[in-house]
Design a protein around this motif. Structure first.
Motif, PDB file in Angstrom:
ATOM      1  N   UNK A  20       0.849  -1.185   0.000  1.00  0.00           N
ATOM      2  CA  UNK A  20       0.000   0.000   0.000  1.00  0.00           C
ATOM      3  C   UNK A  20       0.885   1.235   0.000  1.00  0.00           C
ATOM      4  N   UNK A  21       0.560   2.193  -0.844  1.00  0.00           N
ATOM      5  CA  UNK A  21       1.285   3.472  -0.870  1.00  0.00           C
ATOM      6  C   UNK A  21       0.264   4.584  -1.002  1.00  0.00           C
ATOM      7  N   UNK A  22       0.070   5.333   0.084  1.00  0.00           N
ATOM      8  CA  UNK A  22      -0.912   6.408   0.083  1.00  0.00           C
ATOM      9  C   UNK A  22      -0.340   7.760  -0.250  1.00  0.00           C
ATOM     10  N   UNK A  23       0.913   7.815  -0.668  1.00  0.00           N
ATOM     11  CA  UNK A  23       1.567   9.105  -0.868  1.00  0.00           C
ATOM     12  C   UNK A  23       1.367   9.671  -2.266  1.00  0.00           C
ATOM     13  N   UNK A  65      -2.262   0.130  16.372  1.00  0.00           N
ATOM     14  CA  UNK A  65      -2.105  -0.659  15.147  1.00  0.00           C
ATOM     15  C   UNK A  65      -2.305   0.170  13.880  1.00  0.00           C
ATOM     16  N   UNK A  66      -3.387   0.936  13.838  1.00  0.00           N
ATOM     17  CA  UNK A  66      -3.702   1.676  12.635  1.00  0.00           C
ATOM     18  C   UNK A  66      -2.727   2.788  12.316  1.00  0.00           C
ATOM     19  N   UNK A  67      -2.239   3.477  13.341  1.00  0.00           N
ATOM     20  CA  UNK A  67      -1.293   4.557  13.057  1.00  0.00           C
ATOM     21  C   UNK A  67       0.019   4.019  12.502  1.00  0.00           C
ATOM     22  N   UNK A  68       0.474   2.856  13.002  1.00  0.00           N
ATOM     23  CA  UNK A  68       1.669   2.242  12.424  1.00  0.00           C
ATOM     24  C   UNK A  68       1.437   1.904  10.954  1.00  0.00           C
ATOM     25  N   UNK A  69       0.295   1.300  10.658  1.00  0.00           N
ATOM     26  CA  UNK A  69       0.017   0.858   9.288  1.00  0.00           C
ATOM     27  C   UNK A  69      -0.113   2.037   8.328  1.00  0.00           C
ATOM     28  N   UNK A  72       2.912   5.605   4.072  1.00  0.00           N
ATOM     29  CA  UNK A  72       3.122   6.975   3.612  1.00  0.00           C
ATOM     30  C   UNK A  72       2.187   7.996   4.193  1.00  0.00           C
ATOM     31  N   UNK A  73       1.382   7.597   5.194  1.00  0.00           N
ATOM     32  CA  UNK A  73       0.406   8.505   5.781  1.00  0.00           C
ATOM     33  C   UNK A  73       0.902   9.214   7.023  1.00  0.00           C
ATOM     34  N   UNK A  74      -0.017   9.914   7.672  1.00  0.00           N
ATOM     35  CA  UNK A  74       0.296  10.784   8.798  1.00  0.00           C
ATOM     36  C   UNK A  74      -0.719  10.539   9.906  1.00  0.00           C
ATOM     37  N   UNK A  75      -0.252  10.529  11.171  1.00  0.00           N
ATOM     38  CA  UNK A  75      -1.134  10.397  12.326  1.00  0.00           C
ATOM     39  C   UNK A  75      -0.632  11.348  13.407  1.00  0.00           C
ATOM     40  N   UNK A  76      -1.351  12.456  13.589  1.00  0.00           N
ATOM     41  CA  UNK A  76      -0.897  13.485  14.527  1.00  0.00           C
ATOM     42  C   UNK A  76      -2.049  14.020  15.355  1.00  0.00           C
ATOM     43  N   UNK A 135      -4.375  10.776   8.189  1.00  0.00           N
ATOM     44  CA  UNK A 135      -4.598  11.044   6.771  1.00  0.00           C
ATOM     45  C   UNK A 135      -3.684  10.191   5.915  1.00  0.00           C
ATOM     46  N   UNK A 136      -4.100  10.000   4.662  1.00  0.00           N
ATOM     47  CA  UNK A 136      -3.367   9.137   3.746  1.00  0.00           C
ATOM     48  C   UNK A 136      -1.991   9.673   3.412  1.00  0.00           C
ATOM     49  N   UNK A 137      -1.806  10.982   3.474  1.00  0.00           N
ATOM     50  CA  UNK A 137      -0.486  11.563   3.226  1.00  0.00           C
ATOM     51  C   UNK A 137      -0.414  12.962   3.819  1.00  0.00           C
ATOM     52  N   UNK A 138       0.744  13.577   3.715  1.00  0.00           N
ATOM     53  CA  UNK A 138       1.001  14.866   4.346  1.00  0.00           C
ATOM     54  C   UNK A 138       0.082  15.958   3.818  1.00  0.00           C
ATOM     55  N   UNK A 139      -0.118  15.988   2.516  1.00  0.00           N
ATOM     56  CA  UNK A 139      -0.945  17.046   1.933  1.00  0.00           C
ATOM     57  C   UNK A 139      -2.398  16.940   2.389  1.00  0.00           C
ATOM     58  N   UNK A 140      -2.922  15.730   2.404  1.00  0.00           N
ATOM     59  CA  UNK A 140      -4.298  15.555   2.877  1.00  0.00           C
ATOM     60  C   UNK A 140      -4.417  15.991   4.326  1.00  0.00           C
ATOM     61  N   UNK A 141      -3.440  15.603   5.151  1.00  0.00           N
ATOM     62  CA  UNK A 141      -3.499  15.980   6.566  1.00  0.00           C
ATOM     63  C   UNK A 141      -3.568  17.504   6.716  1.00  0.00           C
TER      64      UNK A 141
END
Length: 269
Positions: A148-151, A221-225, A230-234, A253-259
């Motif tokens: 999976x690559x969300x970036x 679990x989810x934040x690691x995955x 390529x996602x963000x959890x903050x 979010x799936x990536x930095x820009x979405x976040x």
């Protein structure tokens, strides 16, 4: 991870699902469901699955510590181990217990591994959807065996889709989130199953999820995955989420820009 741990824990989750959780779905008796806190239920499936998973995880990593949701309900002091040296497992035997107890989907089984206090691997299984995510910070995330690559590309702001768990938000923040949601493509109410929310980010079904309550077994679990993909959890203030930290509020979010775009839309003053 160089060893077979991702596959081994994945197999253990399927074992717990097949032997304990699924046989009890929509077959619980009144005595099988109890209230462990006001408004929070636990079932015999939660307890039996946690016992099976805990025993199996200890066999995979002898000397490791298991911090399970139901174990913490009995002994809150177990949370002090989340920054221990060595291997510590976080276990959510049935995430979405209220759904499960009511005979509804979704629900999930979740495990994460912390090594020397650092979240290093995660697993989420939605057995009814036959969906398994497994990954590590070193090797990335696999969804049913596929990377999976969300970036990649980001939809326009007006097409972004995601969930916001607004029930527990402070009133001012709730009003701001709901108003900001009109700038997005779709703001969903949530599925009452954090594991499924994370899976939906990994599948591309949605691009973000906003939480207020951040219990460690729900989110480690989810934040690691998501991060490994390529996602963000903050936290809302931009600080990276860690399961041992006290606090409220989490935007994934799936990536930095979405976040950045979702935070600006939903949380900016």
């Amino acid at each position: 991870m160089a060893d077979t741990l991702l596959d081994d824990v994945s197999g253990l989750l399927w074992e717990a699902a097949d032997q304990v959780v699924l046989p009890l779905f929509r077959k619980l008796d009144d005595d099988d469901v109890s209230e462990k806190a006001p408004g929070e239920v636990v079932t015999v499936a939660d307890r039996r699955a946690e016992e099976l998973l805990s025993a199996g995880l200890r066999r995979l990593r002898p000397g490791s510590m298991v911090v399970g949701e139901e174990g913490v309900a009995d002994d809150p002091g177990l949370l002090r181990h989340l920054r221990d040296s060595g291997d510590v497992w976080l276990v959510d035997p049935v995430d979405g217990t209220a759904n499960f107890a009511a005979g509804r989907r979704p629900f999930a089984l979740m495990v994460s591994l912390l090594t020397d206090g650092r979240p290093t691997a995660g697993w989420i299984l939605d057995p009814l959807a036959d969906t398994l995510a497994a990954g590590s910070v070193d090797d990335g995330t696999l969804l049913n065996g596929r990377p999976v690559d969300g970036s990649g590309s980001v939809p326009p702001l007006g097409e972004l889709r995601g969930a916001a768990m607004t029930k527990f938000l402070p009133p001012e923040t709730r009003d701001r989130v709901r108003a900001g949601g009109r700038r997005l493509g779709e703001l969903l109410p949530g599925l009452h199953c954090a594991g499924r929310e994370y899976l939906d980010i990994l599948t591309g079904e949605q691009q973000f999820t906003l939480f207020w309550r951040t219990l460690p077994w729900d989110h480690a679990p989810g934040t690691v995955l998501v991060r490994a993909a390529g996602g963000v959890a903050r936290r809302f203030d931009g600080v990276d989420y860690h399961p041992a930290d006290d606090g409220r509020g989490l935007l994934v979010a799936a990536n930095e820009q979405v976040w950045a775009e979702v935070r600006d839309a939903l949380l900016s003053t």
